[in-house]
Design a protein around this motif. Structure first.
Motif, PDB file in Angstrom:
ATOM      1  N   GLY A  57      -5.228  29.378  40.439  1.00  0.00           N
ATOM      2  CA  GLY A  57      -6.088  29.507  41.617  1.00  0.00           C
ATOM      3  C   GLY A  57      -5.340  30.130  42.785  1.00  0.00           C
ATOM      4  N   ALA A  58      -4.107  29.695  42.967  1.00  0.00           N
ATOM      5  CA  ALA A  58      -3.294  30.225  44.063  1.00  0.00           C
ATOM      6  C   ALA A  58      -2.982  31.695  43.827  1.00  0.00           C
ATOM      7  CB  ALA A  58      -2.010  29.407  44.191  1.00  0.00           C
ATOM      8  N   ILE A  59      -2.715  32.044  42.560  1.00  0.00           N
ATOM      9  CA  ILE A  59      -2.441  33.450  42.246  1.00  0.00           C
ATOM     10  C   ILE A  59      -3.660  34.297  42.605  1.00  0.00           C
ATOM     11  CG2 ILE A  59      -2.090  35.087  40.353  1.00  0.00           C
ATOM     12  CD1 ILE A  59      -0.351  33.001  39.001  1.00  0.00           C
ATOM     13  N   LEU A  60      -4.823  33.791  42.250  1.00  0.00           N
ATOM     14  CA  LEU A  60      -6.062  34.523  42.535  1.00  0.00           C
ATOM     15  C   LEU A  60      -6.213  34.722  44.041  1.00  0.00           C
ATOM     16  CD1 LEU A  60      -8.782  35.644  41.453  1.00  0.00           C
ATOM     17  CD2 LEU A  60      -9.721  33.363  41.768  1.00  0.00           C
ATOM     18  N   ARG A  61      -5.989  33.648  44.808  1.00  0.00           N
ATOM     19  CA  ARG A  61      -6.213  33.731  46.249  1.00  0.00           C
ATOM     20  C   ARG A  61      -5.133  34.528  46.971  1.00  0.00           C
ATOM     21  NH1 ARG A  61      -5.463  28.783  47.956  1.00  0.00           N
ATOM     22  NH2 ARG A  61      -5.725  27.798  45.934  1.00  0.00           N
ATOM     23  N   LYS A  62      -3.871  34.333  46.533  1.00  0.00           N
ATOM     24  CA  LYS A  62      -2.760  34.908  47.294  1.00  0.00           C
ATOM     25  C   LYS A  62      -2.386  36.316  46.838  1.00  0.00           C
ATOM     26  CE  LYS A  62      -1.729  31.441  50.004  1.00  0.00           C
ATOM     27  NZ  LYS A  62      -1.365  30.092  49.645  1.00  0.00           N
TER      28      LYS A  62
END
Lengths: 307, 418
Positions: A214-219
């Protein structure tokens, strides 16, 4: 006139030019065709539309100047405001829904290796289909029993029939669905290209650092997709603001109906111009559409520009 | 150099053309593309030229969608036809654009026209002048599916004659499934088809009213008669439940598909219905009211002489117009296109009247009305919306009728100002 003649005549002048001057001349010579084309085919009629919008031209008689009369009439025409709302409903529902769907599909399709190209081709297929043909197929899907596929299924399970195109509230989403579906393939391809353009080293580094998906997607993914996103938002917004073929064909006996609940601005322009022959009034509507498209495109480009 | 050659050859061919054409007057005839109409006109031109060797007629055709725009643009540019086909409802536009000229009384005396043609030809009259004459006319009738009639225990040889019988037949033939969904319509309901004409010129009059006054420039249906007519129509779906707007998408599709017992449509539908193989169908006059009063809606494409035709071309155009409005031409038109002759004598022959298909349409012509539309599409839309406001929007027929009257009056007023 023969080519050799021209060269001979211009020979003296031509040889005196520097190389860079020659290059510029050649560039303009090649550009002349598209420039001329755009001036005559695009810009001149645009200017004409502005002029026509201040006249009462109706094809049959020469135009006479009426000032802002057409705009005043448009302002006080309840149909215009209904059509205005519809147009923005297409935009505000169509763009986010289609972008969200196509992003989700592209995001997961990007990870699929099995039959990747085949699935991609399947998604792209509707984009190749003529909008008119597609609208007719969906028109039959939405029919009441005994011929409408969707209502037949509902009736088989004992559920109440849905009016779809015969309802003022359901008709617009019903018209929008095939339009979104048709554009999906194109948006998926563009998103896929955008996703592929993100260097895989970023992802590797993030994974080594222990970032969640999720963090990879957002960041990483979404910020780096921004140019793609800007392009698609602008492109699909313009598409939905200009929606016409789907609306016209899905209900060709009462285009934009029932009770104008699906009528977009472009269809109103078409009807004013080519069934009522009020060209001046139609030109005024065109100018308004042009301004809307201009403002929205500028605003979107500004908001989505790199900070 | 090459350009000079080109110019010279163009000039030469132009002279050659002019020389060969000098003997005969050439006039141009324009109509929209419709295969049988073009074929019929080709035959008429051939016969006309054989009888008038000094006149040549050139036929040009366009798709219907661009027709009106192209005619207007070309006449304004001084080009285009000498004789032009136009829908009767465009007459005002064509006159105000100075595109067509009045027929000269010397060639077409008004008294003769009024004696020989059906009264609906008056829609081409402005003041004392006629602006065109039709070759063929169209009217409405009730189509019924003989198979469905038989299955429902109705006599296929005895179709409904009155509105009461019409409703009763619809009630017997309508079918619903367990969920109450309509699966076979007793009668099609489609304002986008011909139902708006039926409501306007037939039902309103049968209820004692009239749709318009003052040469169709004032809406007159916002009264008791208009309301009764609208309520009758709405009740077919709402209370009698014998039809449903949108059933099978279009009324004619439902009838073609064999899922509607009755539909109201025009002569122009005959070509399409003639290809039906699955069942036999019949035609009968539009139902009368309880007092036996009938009405019908008739329409036509007329041929007119444009303002471009002057001098010897005008004389040639008059001859040609007279020929294509002659009984002989009407016979060809009926055989090739299937449209009804516009002259009484050519139409009401014992043979035509006995024809089970043409008969009912022809009888309808005697009492038919022709709405002088100012903007047919927009006025049709008013009727479509009027019914939708009641059936979808839940408005009362009375409110919806009043709104329709206001909206249509606005269209008529705008047209009058032009």
């Amino acid at each position: 006139m023969s080519a050799t003649g021209t060269e001979a005549a211009a020979g003296g002048l031509w040889s005196r030019l520097s190389l860079s001057q020659k290059q510029v001349l050649w560039a303009w010579a090649f550009l002349a065709v598209p420039v001329l084309f755009y001036t005559v085919i695009r810009f001149w009629p645009t200017v004409q539309a502005f002029y026509l919008s201040a006249t009462d031209w109706n094809v049959m008689r020469p135009a006479s100047y009426v000032g802002f009369e057409n705009y005043r009439r448009l302002w006080s025409d309840p149909l215009f405001w209904q059509v205005f709302r519809n147009t923005f409903a297409y935009l505000l529902l169509g763009t986010p829904i289609s972008l969200l769907l196509s992003f989700v599909v592209a995001y997961y399709l990007d990870r699929v290796r099995f039959m990747h190209s085949f699935i991609r081709a399947l998604y792209f297929l509707p984009f190749l289909t003529t909008a008119a043909a597609m609208a007719w197929v969906w028109r039959w899907f939405y029919q009441p029993v005994p011929i409408g596929v969707i209502n037949d299924i509902l009736a088989t399970f004992g559920l109440p029939q849905q009016p779809f195109l015969r309802s003022t509230t359901q008709a617009l989403p019903a018209v929008l669905a095939p339009a979104i579906w048709a554009g999906l393939g194109f948006q998926i391809i563009i998103f896929l290209a955008g996703l592929r353009a993100i260097p895989s080293t970023y992802y590797e580094a993030a994974r080594i650092d222990g970032l969640s998906e999720g963090a990879i997607l957002r960041k990483i993914t979404i910020p780096l997709l921004k140019p793609t996103l800007v392009f698609l938002v602008v492109f699909s917004s313009i598409g939905f603001l200009r929606i016409f073929d789907q609306v016209y064909n899905i209900n060709s006996n009462d285009p934009g109906g029932p009770l104008n609940s699906t009528k977009p601005l472009v269809l109103m322009i078409y009807q004013t111009a080519f069934s009522s022959y009020e060209m001046g009034y139609a030109a005024a509507q065109t100018v308004v559409l042009f301004l809307i498209l201009l403002v929205i495109s500028l605003v979107q480009l500004r908001i989505m520009r790199d900070r | 150099m090459r350009l000079k050659h080109l110019l010279a050859s163009v000039a030469m061919s132009a002279t050659v053309l002019a020389a060969t054409g000098a003997k005969a007057v050439e006039i141009e005839y324009w109509q929209y593309v419709f295969e049988t109409r073009v074929k019929a006109m080709d035959q008429l031109i051939q016969k006309f030229q054989a009888a008038n060797p000094d006149i040549k007629v050139k036929q040009t055709t366009f798709p219907y969608a661009d027709y009106q725009t192209k005619v207007a643009a070309s006449i304004m540019a001084g080009q285009g036809p000498d004789v032009v086909q136009l829908f009767y409802g465009w007459t005002d536009n064509f006159i105000s654009g100075k595109m067509i000229q009045p027929l000269r009384a010397s060639a077409f005396p008004a008294a003769d026209i009024e004696r020989d043609f059906f009264p609906i030809v008056s829609a081409m009259k402005r003041g004392n002048d006629y602006y065109g004459l039709p070759t063929a006319v169209r009217s409405l009738a009730l189509f019924y599916n003989k198979k469905i009639f038989k299955d429902a225990g109705l006599d296929p040889a005895n179709p409904p004659k009155t509105l009461d019988e019409f409703v009763a037949a619809a009630e017997k033939t309508a079918k619903r499934d367990g969920g109450g969904n309509l699966t076979q319509a007793g009668v099609t309901m489609d304002m986008t088809g011909q139902d708006h004409q039926w409501w306007r010129e037939v039902l309103i009059r049968q209820n004692g009213g009239q749709p318009y006054t003052d040469n169709d420039s004032k809406v007159a249906y916002n009264d008791e008669a208009g309301l009764k007519a609208l309520t009758f129509y709405i009740d077919l779906q709402k209370t009698k439940k014998v039809g449903q707007v949108g059933f099978m998408d279009e009324g004619q599709a439902a009838f073609r598909g064999g899922l509607a017992a009755m539909t109201i449509d025009g002569t122009f539908r005959l070509g399409s219905f003639n290809t039906i193989k699955a069942f036999e169908w019949g035609v009968t006059e539009l139902p009368a009211n309880a007092k036996g009063e009938r009405s019908n809606y008739a329409s036509y494409f007329a041929n007119a002489i444009t303002t471009k035709a002057q001098g010897e071309k005008l004389a040639a155009a008059e001859k040609f117009l007279a020929y294509i409005s002659s009984p002989e031409a009407m016979k060809v038109w009926l055989e090739v296109v299937g449209e009804l002759p516009a002259r009484r004598a050519a139409a009401l022959t014992p043979e035509n009247l006995a024809n089970p298909i043409y008969g009912p349409f022809l009888k309808g012509l005697e009492y038919a009305h022709t709405t002088e539309f100012k903007d047919e599409m927009a006025q049709r839309q008013v009727a479509i919306d009027m019914v939708n406001r009641v059936l979808i929007g839940g408005e009362t027929p009375k409110d919806s009728l009043a709104k329709a009257a206001t909206a249509e009056q606005a269209i008529l007023d705008r047209a009058a100002k032009r």
